[in-house]
Design an enzyme around this catalytic site. Structure first.
Site, PDB file in Angstrom:
ATOM      1  N   GLY A  12       0.784  -1.237   0.000  1.00  0.00           N
ATOM      2  CA  GLY A  12       0.000   0.000   0.000  1.00  0.00           C
ATOM      3  C   GLY A  12       0.811   1.280   0.000  1.00  0.00           C
ATOM      4  O   GLY A  12       0.328   2.319   0.460  1.00  0.00           O
ATOM      5  N   THR A  13       2.033   1.235  -0.561  1.00  0.00           N
ATOM      6  CA  THR A  13       2.808   2.491  -0.572  1.00  0.00           C
ATOM      7  C   THR A  13       2.201   3.509  -1.547  1.00  0.00           C
ATOM      8  O   THR A  13       2.292   4.711  -1.307  1.00  0.00           O
ATOM      9  CB  THR A  13       4.290   2.249  -0.930  1.00  0.00           C
ATOM     10  OG1 THR A  13       4.384   1.680  -2.232  1.00  0.00           O
ATOM     11  CG2 THR A  13       4.965   1.349   0.090  1.00  0.00           C
ATOM     12  N   ASN A  14       1.581   3.023  -2.612  1.00  0.00           N
ATOM     13  CA  ASN A  14       0.910   3.981  -3.510  1.00  0.00           C
ATOM     14  C   ASN A  14      -0.337   4.557  -2.848  1.00  0.00           C
ATOM     15  O   ASN A  14      -0.629   5.745  -2.999  1.00  0.00           O
ATOM     16  CB  ASN A  14       0.579   3.317  -4.853  1.00  0.00           C
ATOM     17  CG  ASN A  14       1.797   3.241  -5.753  1.00  0.00           C
ATOM     18  OD1 ASN A  14       2.247   4.243  -6.288  1.00  0.00           O
ATOM     19  ND2 ASN A  14       2.371   2.043  -5.874  1.00  0.00           N
ATOM     20  N   MET A  91      -3.663  -7.151  -7.017  1.00  0.00           N
ATOM     21  CA  MET A  91      -3.119  -8.308  -7.726  1.00  0.00           C
ATOM     22  C   MET A  91      -4.196  -9.211  -8.321  1.00  0.00           C
ATOM     23  O   MET A  91      -4.141 -10.428  -8.166  1.00  0.00           O
ATOM     24  CB  MET A  91      -2.217  -9.117  -6.774  1.00  0.00           C
ATOM     25  CG  MET A  91      -1.035  -8.347  -6.239  1.00  0.00           C
ATOM     26  SD  MET A  91       0.054  -7.781  -7.558  1.00  0.00           S
ATOM     27  CE  MET A  91       0.947  -9.282  -7.880  1.00  0.00           C
ATOM     28  N   ILE A  93      -6.820  -9.582 -11.929  1.00  0.00           N
ATOM     29  CA  ILE A  93      -7.220  -9.027 -13.220  1.00  0.00           C
ATOM     30  C   ILE A  93      -8.734  -8.847 -13.208  1.00  0.00           C
ATOM     31  O   ILE A  93      -9.475  -9.663 -12.660  1.00  0.00           O
ATOM     32  CB  ILE A  93      -6.735  -9.951 -14.359  1.00  0.00           C
ATOM     33  CG1 ILE A  93      -5.208  -9.826 -14.463  1.00  0.00           C
ATOM     34  CG2 ILE A  93      -7.402  -9.585 -15.686  1.00  0.00           C
ATOM     35  CD1 ILE A  93      -4.567 -10.766 -15.439  1.00  0.00           C
ATOM     36  N   LEU A  94      -9.182  -7.734 -13.764  1.00  0.00           N
ATOM     37  CA  LEU A  94     -10.618  -7.439 -13.771  1.00  0.00           C
ATOM     38  C   LEU A  94     -11.156  -7.576 -15.188  1.00  0.00           C
ATOM     39  O   LEU A  94     -10.534  -7.096 -16.143  1.00  0.00           O
ATOM     40  CB  LEU A  94     -10.850  -6.021 -13.245  1.00  0.00           C
ATOM     41  CG  LEU A  94     -10.417  -5.835 -11.786  1.00  0.00           C
ATOM     42  CD1 LEU A  94     -10.321  -4.367 -11.428  1.00  0.00           C
ATOM     43  CD2 LEU A  94     -11.353  -6.563 -10.831  1.00  0.00           C
ATOM     44  N   ASN A 108      -4.846   2.576 -13.180  1.00  0.00           N
ATOM     45  CA  ASN A 108      -3.887   1.599 -12.657  1.00  0.00           C
ATOM     46  C   ASN A 108      -2.500   2.193 -12.765  1.00  0.00           C
ATOM     47  O   ASN A 108      -2.239   3.040 -13.619  1.00  0.00           O
ATOM     48  CB  ASN A 108      -3.960   0.311 -13.483  1.00  0.00           C
ATOM     49  CG  ASN A 108      -2.993  -0.753 -12.966  1.00  0.00           C
ATOM     50  OD1 ASN A 108      -2.878  -0.947 -11.753  1.00  0.00           O
ATOM     51  ND2 ASN A 108      -2.291  -1.432 -13.860  1.00  0.00           N
ATOM     52  N   HIS A 110       1.509   0.982 -13.294  1.00  0.00           N
ATOM     53  CA  HIS A 110       2.340  -0.163 -13.683  1.00  0.00           C
ATOM     54  C   HIS A 110       3.809   0.265 -13.621  1.00  0.00           C
ATOM     55  O   HIS A 110       4.151   1.349 -14.101  1.00  0.00           O
ATOM     56  CB  HIS A 110       1.966  -0.613 -15.099  1.00  0.00           C
ATOM     57  CG  HIS A 110       2.704  -1.829 -15.516  1.00  0.00           C
ATOM     58  ND1 HIS A 110       2.336  -3.095 -15.105  1.00  0.00           N
ATOM     59  CD2 HIS A 110       3.828  -1.991 -16.271  1.00  0.00           C
ATOM     60  CE1 HIS A 110       3.187  -3.977 -15.600  1.00  0.00           C
ATOM     61  NE2 HIS A 110       4.093  -3.328 -16.306  1.00  0.00           N
TER      62      HIS A 110
END
Ligand code: GRF
Length: 201
Positions: A12-14, A91, A93-94, A108, A110
């Protein structure tokens, strides 16, 4: 006020970078309505708790199917009246089922300069291993809109750094996070809010 729903699975650093940006006034008119974790042990949950942000856990293992998993998340996001969905180290995929609920409203991050080193199989430390194997001289991070094609939606913001001769995948991962990800994610959210306000998207 733009209400964010932040989807996490790990450190959760972002998420923290976004919380910090809100707290220091860099994201006026933005609040985090809910943090949803796919992993009950994610440290990101501790960060949400510390800042009194509501959180929920939706574990894929406890769902009957991908559809069930996605629909549980959609239900929470809808109940919390979320305007923008932020994938921050999420983590899973939607599918189109999820993506079609929030057109142009899912972001998102990346850890590479997309379209390089993106797509299925390129996640976490693997991305940085591939960058080093390919002897790239630059790498970085990308914030993009999410479509049902993995890592292929329209790019909002990118930032690059040099790959250093003695970099390891771990050192590269750390520098990409510190010097790229934590800076561009809040900034990309600000840009998207502005576009929504101006009816551009
Ligand atoms: C980041 O490297 C992000 O680019 C990737 O997953 C990692 C998440 O880190 N999608 P954190 O959970 O935000 O610390």
């Amino acid at each position: 006020m733009f209400r964010l729903g932040v989807l996490v699975s790990g450190g959760g650093t972002n998420l923290q970078a976004i919380i910090n940006a809100i707290e220091i006034g860099k994201l006026p008119d933005v609040e985090i309505a809910v943090v949803i974790s796919s992993n009950s042990k994610a440290y990101a949950i501790e960060r949400a708790k510390k800042h009194n942000i509501p959180f929920e856990v939706v574990s894929k293992k406890e769902c009957n199917s991908q559809l069930d998993f996605e629909n549980k998340i959609i239900k929470i996001l809808t109940e919390k009246k979320v305007d923008i969905v932020i994938l921050a180290g999420f983590m899973a995929i939607l599918s189109e089922n999820f993506v079609s609920h929030f057109p142009n409203r899912i972001l998102n991050i990346h850890p590479s300069l997309l379209p390089k080193f993106g797509g299925k199989g390129y996640y976490g430390i693997k991305v940085h291993e591939k960058v080093l194997e390919a002897k790239e001289t630059q790498t970085g991070a990308t914030v993009h809109f999410v479509t049902s094609d993995v890592d292929a939606g329209p790019i909002i913001l990118q930032k690059s750094i040099d790959v250093l001769p003695n970099d390891t995948p771990e050192s590269l991962q750390r520098r990409v996070m510190e010097n790229c990800e934590w800076i561009i994610y809040p900034e990309a959210i600000r840009i998207v809010c502005e576009k929504i306000r101006d009816n551009e998207i």
